[in-house]
Write a protein that holds these residues in place. Structure first.
Motif, PDB file in Angstrom:
ATOM      1  N   SER A   1      40.258 -25.097 -45.568  1.00  0.00           N
ATOM      2  CA  SER A   1      41.526 -25.376 -46.229  1.00  0.00           C
ATOM      3  C   SER A   1      42.363 -26.323 -45.383  1.00  0.00           C
ATOM      4  CB  SER A   1      42.297 -24.068 -46.456  1.00  0.00           C
ATOM      5  OG  SER A   1      43.617 -24.300 -46.906  1.00  0.00           O
ATOM      6  N   LEU A   2      43.267 -27.036 -46.030  1.00  0.00           N
ATOM      7  CA  LEU A   2      44.329 -27.719 -45.317  1.00  0.00           C
ATOM      8  C   LEU A   2      45.429 -26.695 -45.032  1.00  0.00           C
ATOM      9  CD1 LEU A   2      44.506 -30.993 -47.446  1.00  0.00           C
ATOM     10  CD2 LEU A   2      43.281 -30.635 -45.291  1.00  0.00           C
ATOM     11  N   HIS A   3      46.377 -27.073 -44.164  1.00  0.00           N
ATOM     12  CA  HIS A   3      47.453 -26.142 -43.831  1.00  0.00           C
ATOM     13  C   HIS A   3      48.798 -26.838 -43.979  1.00  0.00           C
ATOM     14  CE1 HIS A   3      47.668 -28.223 -39.958  1.00  0.00           C
ATOM     15  NE2 HIS A   3      46.373 -28.014 -39.814  1.00  0.00           N
ATOM     16  N   VAL A   4      49.858 -26.105 -43.717  1.00  0.00           N
ATOM     17  CA  VAL A   4      51.200 -26.631 -43.923  1.00  0.00           C
ATOM     18  C   VAL A   4      51.438 -27.899 -43.117  1.00  0.00           C
ATOM     19  CG1 VAL A   4      53.630 -26.125 -43.441  1.00  0.00           C
ATOM     20  CG2 VAL A   4      52.256 -24.489 -44.687  1.00  0.00           C
ATOM     21  N   GLY A   5      50.766 -28.045 -41.984  1.00  0.00           N
ATOM     22  CA  GLY A   5      50.891 -29.265 -41.199  1.00  0.00           C
ATOM     23  C   GLY A   5      50.417 -30.502 -41.947  1.00  0.00           C
ATOM     24  N   ASN A   6      49.539 -30.342 -42.932  1.00  0.00           N
ATOM     25  CA  ASN A   6      49.059 -31.454 -43.758  1.00  0.00           C
ATOM     26  C   ASN A   6      49.958 -31.714 -44.958  1.00  0.00           C
ATOM     27  OD1 ASN A   6      46.108 -29.750 -43.151  1.00  0.00           O
ATOM     28  ND2 ASN A   6      46.373 -31.832 -42.364  1.00  0.00           N
ATOM     29  N   LEU A   7      50.905 -30.820 -45.199  1.00  0.00           N
ATOM     30  CA  LEU A   7      51.647 -30.856 -46.452  1.00  0.00           C
ATOM     31  C   LEU A   7      52.581 -32.057 -46.554  1.00  0.00           C
ATOM     32  CD1 LEU A   7      51.861 -29.356 -49.058  1.00  0.00           C
ATOM     33  CD2 LEU A   7      53.541 -27.816 -48.044  1.00  0.00           C
ATOM     34  N   VAL A   8      53.098 -32.551 -45.438  1.00  0.00           N
ATOM     35  CA  VAL A   8      53.939 -33.750 -45.484  1.00  0.00           C
ATOM     36  C   VAL A   8      53.185 -34.900 -46.122  1.00  0.00           C
ATOM     37  CG1 VAL A   8      54.985 -35.561 -44.065  1.00  0.00           C
ATOM     38  CG2 VAL A   8      55.494 -33.190 -43.586  1.00  0.00           C
ATOM     39  N   GLN A   9      51.925 -35.068 -45.719  1.00  0.00           N
ATOM     40  CA  GLN A   9      51.142 -36.181 -46.252  1.00  0.00           C
ATOM     41  C   GLN A   9      50.818 -35.981 -47.729  1.00  0.00           C
ATOM     42  OE1 GLN A   9      51.347 -38.522 -44.293  1.00  0.00           O
ATOM     43  NE2 GLN A   9      51.777 -37.368 -42.428  1.00  0.00           N
ATOM     44  N   ILE A  10      50.538 -34.742 -48.130  1.00  0.00           N
ATOM     45  CA  ILE A  10      50.278 -34.466 -49.541  1.00  0.00           C
ATOM     46  C   ILE A  10      51.528 -34.747 -50.374  1.00  0.00           C
ATOM     47  CG2 ILE A  10      49.642 -32.683 -51.214  1.00  0.00           C
ATOM     48  CD1 ILE A  10      48.036 -31.317 -49.004  1.00  0.00           C
ATOM     49  N   MET A  11      52.688 -34.358 -49.856  1.00  0.00           N
ATOM     50  CA  MET A  11      53.936 -34.595 -50.582  1.00  0.00           C
ATOM     51  C   MET A  11      54.257 -36.091 -50.649  1.00  0.00           C
ATOM     52  SD  MET A  11      54.977 -31.717 -51.746  1.00  0.00           S
ATOM     53  CE  MET A  11      56.671 -32.077 -52.269  1.00  0.00           C
ATOM     54  N   ARG A  12      53.825 -36.864 -49.683  1.00  0.00           N
ATOM     55  CA  ARG A  12      54.020 -38.321 -49.751  1.00  0.00           C
ATOM     56  C   ARG A  12      53.177 -38.915 -50.875  1.00  0.00           C
ATOM     57  NH1 ARG A  12      52.838 -40.996 -44.227  1.00  0.00           N
ATOM     58  NH2 ARG A  12      54.104 -42.717 -45.017  1.00  0.00           N
ATOM     59  N   LEU A  13      51.949 -38.441 -51.010  1.00  0.00           N
ATOM     60  CA  LEU A  13      51.119 -38.895 -52.125  1.00  0.00           C
ATOM     61  C   LEU A  13      51.740 -38.486 -53.457  1.00  0.00           C
ATOM     62  CD1 LEU A  13      47.534 -38.053 -50.769  1.00  0.00           C
ATOM     63  CD2 LEU A  13      48.502 -40.335 -51.119  1.00  0.00           C
ATOM     64  N   ARG A  14      52.294 -37.298 -53.500  1.00  0.00           N
ATOM     65  CA  ARG A  14      52.935 -36.812 -54.720  1.00  0.00           C
ATOM     66  C   ARG A  14      54.141 -37.692 -55.077  1.00  0.00           C
ATOM     67  NH1 ARG A  14      53.369 -32.254 -57.899  1.00  0.00           N
ATOM     68  NH2 ARG A  14      55.481 -31.679 -58.584  1.00  0.00           N
ATOM     69  N   LEU A  15      54.958 -38.013 -54.083  1.00  0.00           N
ATOM     70  CA  LEU A  15      56.109 -38.873 -54.312  1.00  0.00           C
ATOM     71  C   LEU A  15      55.674 -40.258 -54.774  1.00  0.00           C
ATOM     72  CD1 LEU A  15      59.168 -39.348 -54.187  1.00  0.00           C
ATOM     73  CD2 LEU A  15      58.897 -39.927 -51.755  1.00  0.00           C
ATOM     74  N   LEU A  16      54.616 -40.773 -54.186  1.00  0.00           N
ATOM     75  CA  LEU A  16      54.078 -42.076 -54.584  1.00  0.00           C
ATOM     76  C   LEU A  16      53.737 -42.075 -56.072  1.00  0.00           C
ATOM     77  CD1 LEU A  16      52.900 -44.864 -53.287  1.00  0.00           C
ATOM     78  CD2 LEU A  16      50.702 -43.734 -53.638  1.00  0.00           C
ATOM     79  N   GLN A  17      53.034 -41.036 -56.521  1.00  0.00           N
ATOM     80  CA  GLN A  17      52.644 -40.958 -57.926  1.00  0.00           C
ATOM     81  C   GLN A  17      53.871 -40.763 -58.822  1.00  0.00           C
ATOM     82  OE1 GLN A  17      50.045 -37.635 -59.266  1.00  0.00           O
ATOM     83  NE2 GLN A  17      48.801 -39.249 -60.191  1.00  0.00           N
ATOM     84  N   ARG A  18      54.804 -39.926 -58.417  1.00  0.00           N
ATOM     85  CA  ARG A  18      56.007 -39.692 -59.211  1.00  0.00           C
ATOM     86  C   ARG A  18      56.873 -40.944 -59.308  1.00  0.00           C
ATOM     87  NH1 ARG A  18      59.336 -35.753 -56.596  1.00  0.00           N
ATOM     88  NH2 ARG A  18      60.489 -35.525 -58.534  1.00  0.00           N
ATOM     89  N   SER A  19      56.687 -41.880 -58.376  1.00  0.00           N
ATOM     90  CA  SER A  19      57.429 -43.143 -58.392  1.00  0.00           C
ATOM     91  C   SER A  19      56.706 -44.225 -59.182  1.00  0.00           C
ATOM     92  CB  SER A  19      57.673 -43.628 -56.954  1.00  0.00           C
ATOM     93  OG  SER A  19      58.379 -42.667 -56.199  1.00  0.00           O
ATOM     94  N   GLY A  20      55.587 -43.875 -59.817  1.00  0.00           N
ATOM     95  CA  GLY A  20      54.894 -44.827 -60.683  1.00  0.00           C
ATOM     96  C   GLY A  20      53.793 -45.624 -60.025  1.00  0.00           C
TER      97      GLY A  20
END
Length: 420
Positions: free
Chosen positions: A48-67
């Motif tokens: 599994s990934l852990h909370v330390g990886n979550l910043v990067q996952i949230m950056r990808l999420r923001l990228l997609q939410r921004s179009g």
């Protein structure tokens, strides 16, 4: 004050995602003019990934939410080597079978945060083993190795800090940054990737990829890093005294995940709301302005939002209910709660189950010795009663008129031992 005009960079700056970037003005213009394809890489060193990886996952999420279009690069190839960034010693080598199992497990996590598909802004997941495993070593050295300066590589933080600590750095690990740069070039060729994102410790690797793309394609590529996240106490994000805070619920219960965020220090609440939730900045500013005991409501909202993304709405409801039963309504029924639960068969109790072993089985202690020390230190409780006898044996009579026992390590960590 707006430093950027594009939605993605504006939001990234407001939420604290930006540390360094290559030609930020040019990148801002690119985001305003077209759908940008960007990637982040994740090696498969664990199930599994852990909370330390979550910043990067949230950056990808923001990228997609921004179009824009995110690409998740799974390191099926680079996991075989290991990234030396931030490490004091070489990684343990994993065989192909273990890497494959880890990849399959990790893939499920991203589906919670990103929308995958064939659309222009749908996320895509690829594996660098598809091209790295096919490389011819001599051809690769001739065609690509000659573009990397050892002198320059020695100045990168990931290498320099390791050498300054006089920790061994193998030639195998030294190759990692070359392969990461090649990944960027290959993704640029195959999928039109224009930007690589990563943590601050990846800066040297990222700009090596930017340089390689410029050399081979005469086209501009970009890099964007985020700061390395630590708590206000200076601790590394995602690490606790009990180990990593995993994103996979088979490794960490959704309640314990919720409780991790609920226990956020007062000084970290606003920052973590920006980084780990989708809440609007105006709402976050309202929450972080709360004082005294009111800040606890902001912590609960942080826990709710982070848990909702990772584990779903039901997990939030169950975690809230469990927390209320444990801390606000001690008489409430915890048997059906979201606490981590370990089942025991009745025949396991005929000769008695040592209490220290019960703590190990439920994950409240890493070993029997750790459990014994917890008991001797006064931090172990059975059904909210302090345990003083580390030789205590649990049997069927211990359960009295119910089918579970609640074990506690300190005030905030709990688990159930339940009859099968």
């Amino acid at each position: 004050m707006k430093l950027f005009s594009s939605e993605f960079l504006q939001a990234s700056f407001a939420r604290g995602f930006i540390h360094q970037g290559t030609d930020l003005e040019g990148l801002d213009q690119l985001f305003n003019s077209q759908v940008v394809v960007a990637y982040l890489g994740f090696d498969a060193t664990a199930k599994s990934l852990h909370v330390g990886n979550l910043v990067q996952i949230m950056r990808l999420r923001l990228l997609q939410r921004s179009g824009h279009k995110p690409i998740v690069l799974m390191g099926g190839g680079t996991t075989r080597i290991g990234d030396p960034s931030g490490k004091d010693e070489i990684r343990q080598f994993l065989d192909e079978s273990k890497i494959k199992d880890n990849l399959q497990s990790i893939k499920k996590i991203f589906a919670k945060y990103l929308h995958f598909g064939d659309g222009a802004t749908d996320a895509l997941m690829v594996n660098n083993a598809d091209w790295l495993n096919e490389l011819n070593y001599l051809d690769f050295l001739r065609d690509y190795g000659r573009h990397f300066s050892i002198n320059r590589m020695l100045t990168f933080d990931s290498v320099r800090q390791r050498l300054e600590r006089e920790q061994s750095l193998s030639f195998l690990e030294f190759n990692y940054m070359i392969l990461q740069a090649y990944d960027f070039l290959e993704l640029h060729r195959r999928y039109g990737v224009q930007m690589q994102m990563g943590g601050a410790d990846q800066w040297g690797n990222i700009i090596s990829g930017v340089d390689l793309i410029r050399r081979f394609t005469q086209q501009e590529a970009f890099g964007l890093t985020s700061p390395l996240i630590t708590t206000s106490s200076g601790a590394k994000m995602g690490k606790t005294a009990q180990g990593a805070v995993w994103l996979e619920d088979s490794l960490l219960s959704s309640y314990n995940f919720w409780q991790y965020w609920r226990n956020t220090a007062d000084g970290d609440v606003g920052r973590f709301l920006r980084l780990f939730t989708d809440l609007p900045i105006t709402e976050i500013e309202r929450l972080e302005a709360l004082k005294g005991s009111e800040i606890n409501e902001a912590k609960k909202i942080l826990a709710d939002e982070a848990t909702r993304l990772c584990h779903g709405e039901n997990a939030v409801s169950e975690a809230r209910k469990t927390a209320e039963n444990l801390f606000e309504n001690p008489e409430g029924n915890v048997a059906d709660s979201a606490l981590a639960t370990v089942f025991v068969e009745k025949n396991q109790l005929h000769q008695g189950l040592p209490i220290y072993e019960a703590f190990r089985l439920t994950g409240l202690a890493e070993s029997n010795g750790d459990a014994r020390r917890l008991i001797r230190g006064g931090g172990a409780r059975l059904d909210d009663e302090a345990i003083s006898d580390e030789a205590l044996l649990l049997n069927l009579n211990s359960f009295k008129d119910k089918d579970y026992l609640k074990l506690s390590a300190g005030k905030k960590r709990h688990a159930l031992l339940k009859l099968q």
